[in-house]
Scaffold this motif. Structure first.
Motif, mmCIF file in Angstrom:
data_model
loop_
_atom_site.group_PDB
_atom_site.id
_atom_site.type_symbol
_atom_site.label_atom_id
_atom_site.label_comp_id
_atom_site.label_asym_id
_atom_site.label_seq_id
_atom_site.Cartn_x
_atom_site.Cartn_y
_atom_site.Cartn_z
ATOM 1 N N VAL A 64 32.135 49.850 38.446
ATOM 2 C CA VAL A 64 32.535 49.408 37.102
ATOM 3 C C VAL A 64 33.861 48.657 37.161
ATOM 4 C CG1 VAL A 64 33.178 50.172 34.791
ATOM 5 C CG2 VAL A 64 31.259 51.265 35.972
ATOM 6 N N LEU A 65 34.829 49.183 37.894
ATOM 7 C CA LEU A 65 36.144 48.546 37.964
ATOM 8 C C LEU A 65 36.085 47.194 38.662
ATOM 9 C CD1 LEU A 65 38.398 51.645 38.734
ATOM 10 C CD2 LEU A 65 38.364 50.273 36.644
ATOM 11 N N LEU A 66 35.230 47.063 39.663
ATOM 12 C CA LEU A 66 35.083 45.758 40.312
ATOM 13 C C LEU A 66 34.602 44.717 39.312
ATOM 14 C CD1 LEU A 66 35.019 44.030 42.959
ATOM 15 C CD2 LEU A 66 32.579 44.569 43.047
ATOM 16 N N LEU A 67 33.622 45.081 38.500
ATOM 17 C CA LEU A 67 33.087 44.144 37.515
ATOM 18 C C LEU A 67 34.141 43.788 36.467
ATOM 19 C CD1 LEU A 67 29.539 45.714 37.012
ATOM 20 C CD2 LEU A 67 30.172 43.761 38.437
ATOM 21 N N LEU A 68 35.019 44.727 36.142
ATOM 22 C CA LEU A 68 36.051 44.481 35.134
ATOM 23 C C LEU A 68 37.242 43.708 35.689
ATOM 24 C CD1 LEU A 68 36.160 47.960 33.326
ATOM 25 C CD2 LEU A 68 35.099 45.850 32.490
ATOM 26 N N LEU A 69 37.550 43.929 36.973
ATOM 27 C CA LEU A 69 38.771 43.385 37.547
ATOM 28 C C LEU A 69 38.575 42.103 38.348
ATOM 29 C CD1 LEU A 69 40.328 46.722 38.884
ATOM 30 C CD2 LEU A 69 41.134 45.401 36.915
ATOM 31 N N ARG A 70 37.351 41.757 38.677
ATOM 32 C CA ARG A 70 37.158 40.626 39.582
ATOM 33 C C ARG A 70 37.720 39.338 38.981
ATOM 34 N NH1 ARG A 70 32.042 37.566 39.025
ATOM 35 N NH2 ARG A 70 31.020 38.141 37.083
ATOM 36 N N ARG A 71 38.256 38.524 39.866
ATOM 37 C CA ARG A 71 38.863 37.266 39.453
ATOM 38 C C ARG A 71 37.791 36.253 39.081
ATOM 39 N NH1 ARG A 71 42.942 36.681 44.531
ATOM 40 N NH2 ARG A 71 40.977 37.110 45.611
ATOM 41 N N ARG A 72 38.144 35.370 38.169
ATOM 42 C CA ARG A 72 37.201 34.331 37.754
ATOM 43 C C ARG A 72 36.805 33.486 38.958
ATOM 44 N NH1 ARG A 72 38.971 30.601 32.838
ATOM 45 N NH2 ARG A 72 38.921 32.696 31.890
ATOM 46 N N GLY A 73 35.526 33.277 39.104
ATOM 47 C CA GLY A 73 35.026 32.487 40.215
ATOM 48 C C GLY A 73 34.679 33.287 41.452
ATOM 49 N N THR A 74 35.051 34.582 41.469
ATOM 50 C CA THR A 74 34.702 35.424 42.617
ATOM 51 C C THR A 74 33.212 35.719 42.599
ATOM 52 O OG1 THR A 74 36.878 36.473 42.632
ATOM 53 C CG2 THR A 74 35.103 37.614 43.781
ATOM 54 N N ARG A 75 32.558 35.403 43.678
ATOM 55 C CA ARG A 75 31.106 35.575 43.744
ATOM 56 C C ARG A 75 30.751 36.989 44.175
ATOM 57 N NH1 ARG A 75 26.885 32.116 47.579
ATOM 58 N NH2 ARG A 75 24.998 33.286 47.016
ATOM 59 N N LEU A 76 29.914 37.631 43.358
ATOM 60 C CA LEU A 76 29.375 38.915 43.760
ATOM 61 C C LEU A 76 28.103 38.694 44.574
ATOM 62 C CD1 LEU A 76 29.826 40.919 40.428
ATOM 63 C CD2 LEU A 76 31.385 40.768 42.379
ATOM 64 N N LEU A 77 27.569 39.768 45.144
ATOM 65 C CA LEU A 77 26.337 39.679 45.921
ATOM 66 C C LEU A 77 26.451 38.573 46.975
ATOM 67 C CD1 LEU A 77 23.765 40.009 42.990
ATOM 68 C CD2 LEU A 77 24.759 41.833 44.364
ATOM 69 N N GLN A 78 27.443 38.690 47.820
ATOM 70 C CA GLN A 78 27.715 37.688 48.847
ATOM 71 C C GLN A 78 26.492 37.470 49.742
ATOM 72 O OE1 GLN A 78 30.900 36.015 49.780
ATOM 73 N NE2 GLN A 78 31.180 36.420 47.596
ATOM 74 N N PRO A 79 26.345 36.268 50.307
ATOM 75 C CA PRO A 79 25.182 35.977 51.164
ATOM 76 C C PRO A 79 25.269 36.699 52.504
ATOM 77 C CG PRO A 79 26.723 34.147 51.214
ATOM 78 C CD PRO A 79 27.229 35.094 50.161
#
Length: 259
Positions: free
Chosen positions: A215-230
């Motif tokens: 939950v905190l990752l989703l709230l704190l991640r910086r704009r443009g940071t890609r989740l589910l990396q390749p």
């Protein structure tokens, strides 16, 4: 059988200041603990560890043990450990998975995620057994949050694990989704099958910290940071331990067939 994670395939693009600092802080506190006489070391655990009954006001520590307010033990307890195996395992997981999460969030956001996950982990354990007089210590709740965040950030990543079964010694790359998913499943099933009042591992803290990290990752991640990396490397690739340097390259880098 011994299975020990060594490193992952997340690119290291910057110095993990927060991760290094947290490892150093925990190690320094552990050295301080081990340098105390036995009675003083026990007193430190009760003074700085999180005790649910004291936190919720149904019990009170003797005045000589009231070193910090009860609410502050939600943080101070994260830096205490119960033995060399306890801190070694925690610091290994923090080092392996913390660097990638810190690179994604940045130093300050990572610290918020780490400490916030640790607080939520401790509260989870406290709410499950609010009358407990046993102090809860250790960084595992906060590190569980790092693992949860890592799973969302880099589920296709691979982790190199040292496997030793009798004469079989290999380095095996395992998918992070498999490794961390299995870890969480074991924590949840243990939490459901073991009474929270029994002394030992605080399984509910691990569960709460893991969910909090996501939950905190989703709230704190910086704009443009890609989740589910390749995906960056091959899963289930094996190599003899003596060939590790040639096969896998330097620590944290990937070489040869990993491409």
């Amino acid at each position: 059988m011994l299975a020990l994670p060594l490193y992952d395939d997340t690119p290291k693009v910057s110095t993990p200041v927060a991760t290094v600092g947290l490892v150093a802080a925990c190690v320094l506190v552990f050295f301080w603990q081990t340098g105390l006489p036995p009675r003083a070391a026990t007193a430190a655990v009760y003074s700085y560890g999180m005790i649910p009954a004291v936190l919720f006001g149904s019990a009170e520590l003797p005045a000589r043990l009231q070193a910090v307010p009860a609410w502050m033990t939600l943080v101070t307890g994260q830096f205490l450990h119960g033995g060399i195996a306890h801190i070694a395992g925690n610091m290994l997981y923090l080092w392996i998975f913390g660097r990638g999460v810190e690179a994604a969030l940045g130093t300050l956001r990572f610290l918020v995620l780490y400490l916030g996950s640790g607080v939520i982990a401790a509260l989870t354990q406290a709410f499950v057994d609010p009358t407990s007089h046993m102090p809860m210590i250790g960084a595992s709740g906060a590190i569980a949050g790092v693992l949860g965040a890592y799973l969302v950030f880099n589920p296709r990543g691979n982790v190199v694990v040292f496997v030793w079964i009798l004469v079989f010694i290999r380095l095996v790359s395992l998918p992070a989704m498999l490794l961390l998913g299995l870890w969480f499943f074991l924590q949840l099933t243990s939490a459901l099958s073991v009474s929270a009042s029994e002394p030992g591992v605080a399984f509910w803290a691990h569960v709460g910290g893991f969910v909090a990290g996501i939950v905190l990752l989703l709230l704190l991640r910086r704009r443009g940071t890609r989740l589910l990396q390749p995906r960056r490397s091959r899963a289930f690739y094996t190599s003899r331990a003596r060939d590790a340097r040639q096969r896998f390259g330097r620590h944290g880098d990937w070489a040869g067939p990993w491409g």
